[in-house]
Design a protein around this motif. Sequence first.
Motif, PDB file in Angstrom:
ATOM      1  N   PRO A  32       0.814  -1.226   0.000  1.00 42.04           N
ATOM      2  CA  PRO A  32       0.000   0.000   0.000  1.00 42.04           C
ATOM      3  C   PRO A  32       0.846   1.275   0.000  1.00 42.04           C
ATOM      4  O   PRO A  32       0.407   2.304  -0.518  1.00 42.04           O
ATOM      5  N   GLN A  33       2.063   1.205   0.559  1.00 43.06           N
ATOM      6  CA  GLN A  33       2.928   2.386   0.578  1.00 43.06           C
ATOM      7  C   GLN A  33       3.530   2.689  -0.798  1.00 43.06           C
ATOM      8  O   GLN A  33       3.651   3.849  -1.185  1.00 43.06           O
ATOM      9  N   ILE A  34       3.921   1.649  -1.524  1.00 39.66           N
ATOM     10  CA  ILE A  34       4.641   1.890  -2.780  1.00 39.66           C
ATOM     11  C   ILE A  34       3.724   1.974  -3.993  1.00 39.66           C
ATOM     12  O   ILE A  34       4.156   2.456  -5.046  1.00 39.66           O
ATOM     13  N   ALA A  35       2.463   1.528  -3.865  1.00 39.41           N
ATOM     14  CA  ALA A  35       1.582   1.473  -5.039  1.00 39.41           C
ATOM     15  C   ALA A  35       1.440   2.830  -5.707  1.00 39.41           C
ATOM     16  O   ALA A  35       1.461   2.935  -6.948  1.00 39.41           O
ATOM     17  N   GLN A  36       1.315   3.890  -4.926  1.00 38.21           N
ATOM     18  CA  GLN A  36       1.110   5.214  -5.513  1.00 38.21           C
ATOM     19  C   GLN A  36       2.352   5.720  -6.248  1.00 38.21           C
ATOM     20  O   GLN A  36       2.269   6.663  -7.040  1.00 38.21           O
ATOM     21  N   HIS A  37       3.502   5.104  -6.001  1.00 33.59           N
ATOM     22  CA  HIS A  37       4.738   5.530  -6.649  1.00 33.59           C
ATOM     23  C   HIS A  37       4.984   4.790  -7.963  1.00 33.59           C
ATOM     24  O   HIS A  37       5.951   5.105  -8.665  1.00 33.59           O
ATOM     25  N   LEU A  38       4.115   3.835  -8.276  1.00 31.47           N
ATOM     26  CA  LEU A  38       4.369   2.984  -9.436  1.00 31.47           C
ATOM     27  C   LEU A  38       3.552   3.364 -10.663  1.00 31.47           C
ATOM     28  O   LEU A  38       3.604   2.667 -11.672  1.00 31.47           O
ATOM     29  N   TRP A  39       2.827   4.492 -10.591  1.00 32.88           N
ATOM     30  CA  TRP A  39       2.019   4.860 -11.764  1.00 32.88           C
ATOM     31  C   TRP A  39       2.890   5.155 -12.988  1.00 32.88           C
ATOM     32  O   TRP A  39       2.451   5.016 -14.121  1.00 32.88           O
ATOM     33  N   ALA A  40       4.139   5.553 -12.743  1.00 30.62           N
ATOM     34  CA  ALA A  40       5.018   5.884 -13.871  1.00 30.62           C
ATOM     35  C   ALA A  40       6.242   4.987 -13.931  1.00 30.62           C
ATOM     36  O   ALA A  40       7.214   5.311 -14.584  1.00 30.62           O
ATOM     37  N   GLY A  41       6.239   3.869 -13.241  1.00 27.07           N
ATOM     38  CA  GLY A  41       7.416   3.015 -13.238  1.00 27.07           C
ATOM     39  C   GLY A  41       7.090   1.563 -12.993  1.00 27.07           C
ATOM     40  O   GLY A  41       5.984   1.220 -12.571  1.00 27.07           O
ATOM     41  N   THR A  42       8.056   0.712 -13.278  1.00 23.10           N
ATOM     42  CA  THR A  42       7.887  -0.715 -13.066  1.00 23.10           C
ATOM     43  C   THR A  42       9.126  -1.271 -12.367  1.00 23.10           C
ATOM     44  O   THR A  42      10.259  -0.905 -12.702  1.00 23.10           O
ATOM     45  N   ILE A  43       8.946  -2.130 -11.388  1.00 22.97           N
ATOM     46  CA  ILE A  43      10.061  -2.727 -10.648  1.00 22.97           C
ATOM     47  C   ILE A  43      10.600  -3.904 -11.448  1.00 22.97           C
ATOM     48  O   ILE A  43       9.903  -4.887 -11.681  1.00 22.97           O
ATOM     49  N   THR A  44      11.847  -3.797 -11.868  1.00 18.38           N
ATOM     50  CA  THR A  44      12.469  -4.861 -12.652  1.00 18.38           C
ATOM     51  C   THR A  44      13.296  -5.807 -11.792  1.00 18.38           C
ATOM     52  O   THR A  44      13.428  -6.989 -12.117  1.00 18.38           O
ATOM     53  N   ASP A  45      13.875  -5.269 -10.686  1.00 18.29           N
ATOM     54  CA  ASP A  45      14.766  -6.071  -9.854  1.00 18.29           C
ATOM     55  C   ASP A  45      14.550  -5.721  -8.381  1.00 18.29           C
ATOM     56  O   ASP A  45      14.288  -4.562  -8.034  1.00 18.29           O
ATOM     57  N   PHE A 104       5.602  -9.783  -6.277  1.00 18.05           N
ATOM     58  CA  PHE A 104       6.221  -9.091  -7.415  1.00 18.05           C
ATOM     59  C   PHE A 104       6.545 -10.146  -8.467  1.00 18.05           C
ATOM     60  O   PHE A 104       7.667 -10.636  -8.555  1.00 18.05           O
ATOM     61  N   LYS A 105       5.562 -10.462  -9.281  1.00 16.93           N
ATOM     62  CA  LYS A 105       5.642 -11.649 -10.117  1.00 16.93           C
ATOM     63  C   LYS A 105       6.630 -11.518 -11.272  1.00 16.93           C
ATOM     64  O   LYS A 105       7.101 -12.513 -11.793  1.00 16.93           O
ATOM     65  N   LYS A 106       6.956 -10.293 -11.687  1.00 23.51           N
ATOM     66  CA  LYS A 106       7.796 -10.136 -12.869  1.00 23.51           C
ATOM     67  C   LYS A 106       9.190  -9.610 -12.557  1.00 23.51           C
ATOM     68  O   LYS A 106       9.992  -9.390 -13.452  1.00 23.51           O
ATOM     69  N   ALA A 107       9.483  -9.407 -11.294  1.00 20.20           N
ATOM     70  CA  ALA A 107      10.791  -8.858 -10.925  1.00 20.20           C
ATOM     71  C   ALA A 107      11.814  -9.971 -10.731  1.00 20.20           C
ATOM     72  O   ALA A 107      11.481 -11.072 -10.267  1.00 20.20           O
ATOM     73  N   GLU A 108      13.066  -9.675 -11.078  1.00 24.99           N
ATOM     74  CA  GLU A 108      14.172 -10.556 -10.729  1.00 24.99           C
ATOM     75  C   GLU A 108      14.525 -10.296  -9.258  1.00 24.99           C
ATOM     76  O   GLU A 108      14.676  -9.139  -8.862  1.00 24.99           O
ATOM     77  N   ILE A 109      14.685 -11.350  -8.472  1.00 24.85           N
ATOM     78  CA  ILE A 109      14.831 -11.199  -7.025  1.00 24.85           C
ATOM     79  C   ILE A 109      16.147 -11.819  -6.564  1.00 24.85           C
ATOM     80  O   ILE A 109      16.446 -12.974  -6.886  1.00 24.85           O
ATOM     81  N   THR A 110      16.923 -11.046  -5.808  1.00 24.91           N
ATOM     82  CA  THR A 110      18.178 -11.512  -5.226  1.00 24.91           C
ATOM     83  C   THR A 110      18.098 -11.357  -3.714  1.00 24.91           C
ATOM     84  O   THR A 110      17.771 -10.275  -3.210  1.00 24.91           O
ATOM     85  N   ILE A 111      18.395 -12.419  -2.985  1.00 24.25           N
ATOM     86  CA  ILE A 111      18.344 -12.408  -1.518  1.00 24.25           C
ATOM     87  C   ILE A 111      19.747 -12.664  -0.985  1.00 24.25           C
ATOM     88  O   ILE A 111      20.401 -13.636  -1.376  1.00 24.25           O
TER      89      ILE A 111
END
Length: 318
Positions: free
Chosen positions: A84-97, A121-128
Amino acid sequence: MDNVKERSDLKFCYIEATTLHLSFITYNPLITPMILLADSGSTKTQWCLMAANGQYSDFFTDGINPFQQTSDAIRNTIQVQLLPQIAQHLWAGTITDIFFYGAGCTPEKKKFVKMALQACFKKAEITIESDILGAVYGLLGNKAGIACILGTGGNSCYYDGKEIVKNVPALGYVIGDEGSGAVLGKRLVADLLKNQLGEDLKEKFLSTYNITQADIVEHVYRQPFPNRYLANLSRFCADNISEPRIYKLVYDHFDYFAKRILPQYPPSPVCFVGSIAFYYQDILKKVLADNGFEIGIILQSPMEGIRRYHEKDIKPSL
């Protein structure tokens, strides 16, 4: 569905967390790529959403630790607190990683954090990676030295400027985590309740937190996250540090860490990150000087260095 908002012009959709759990985010593939960074301890996680133009926003949630939480519990924290915090920041961007540095993220446990993030985050590359690697990036960059975490938990390593070459195992607050807030709280509570610090401090402590011995035992042995609870109680030390008995307790706490952990590493500047190191840095610096160690920087958070390290990972705008 009242919980779903769509922007068909941007091919962007998110499900907003209200009474239902936010379960996933999909993205517009035609706009600004972003990366999501995380530095997570057992009490708090700092997230940073960063775009290619250098702009970023920080967010905070409860801590995530796969030794103490299931993948479902971690996913719930992400869904309810982060999305809910980050959703409003994603109208102009997409998280890739996504690059996640966290307490308890051992090779055996990191998969549980990855599963939780993949569900959201179904389409992001994830590194832990472990939180100690994040501390290295925040404190040392490409320089050699000793990096230490003293927050709710504790950890340390020697970094040669290219990789971590030695790590004394942290082992958790029950048998390790020397220098941490949870261990400081554990020692404080034990000394107070076993009448080692005087009746006046004992009564002041119990009245300050409006608790009894039975309450403490209940929280430590029967409630979740006893390490968070003990670390929170350790704040009594900061509030009463001018009391000589408390000062000695804190000095001895760091002295034990310095004598037990630091001699196992090559002589190098000793750097720290974490709230315990940051707020008690005057005592910590004295302990290190008294033990003959070279003192490096002390930061509350490693996120600034983590951002610098991952600037190269932001993909060009599509």
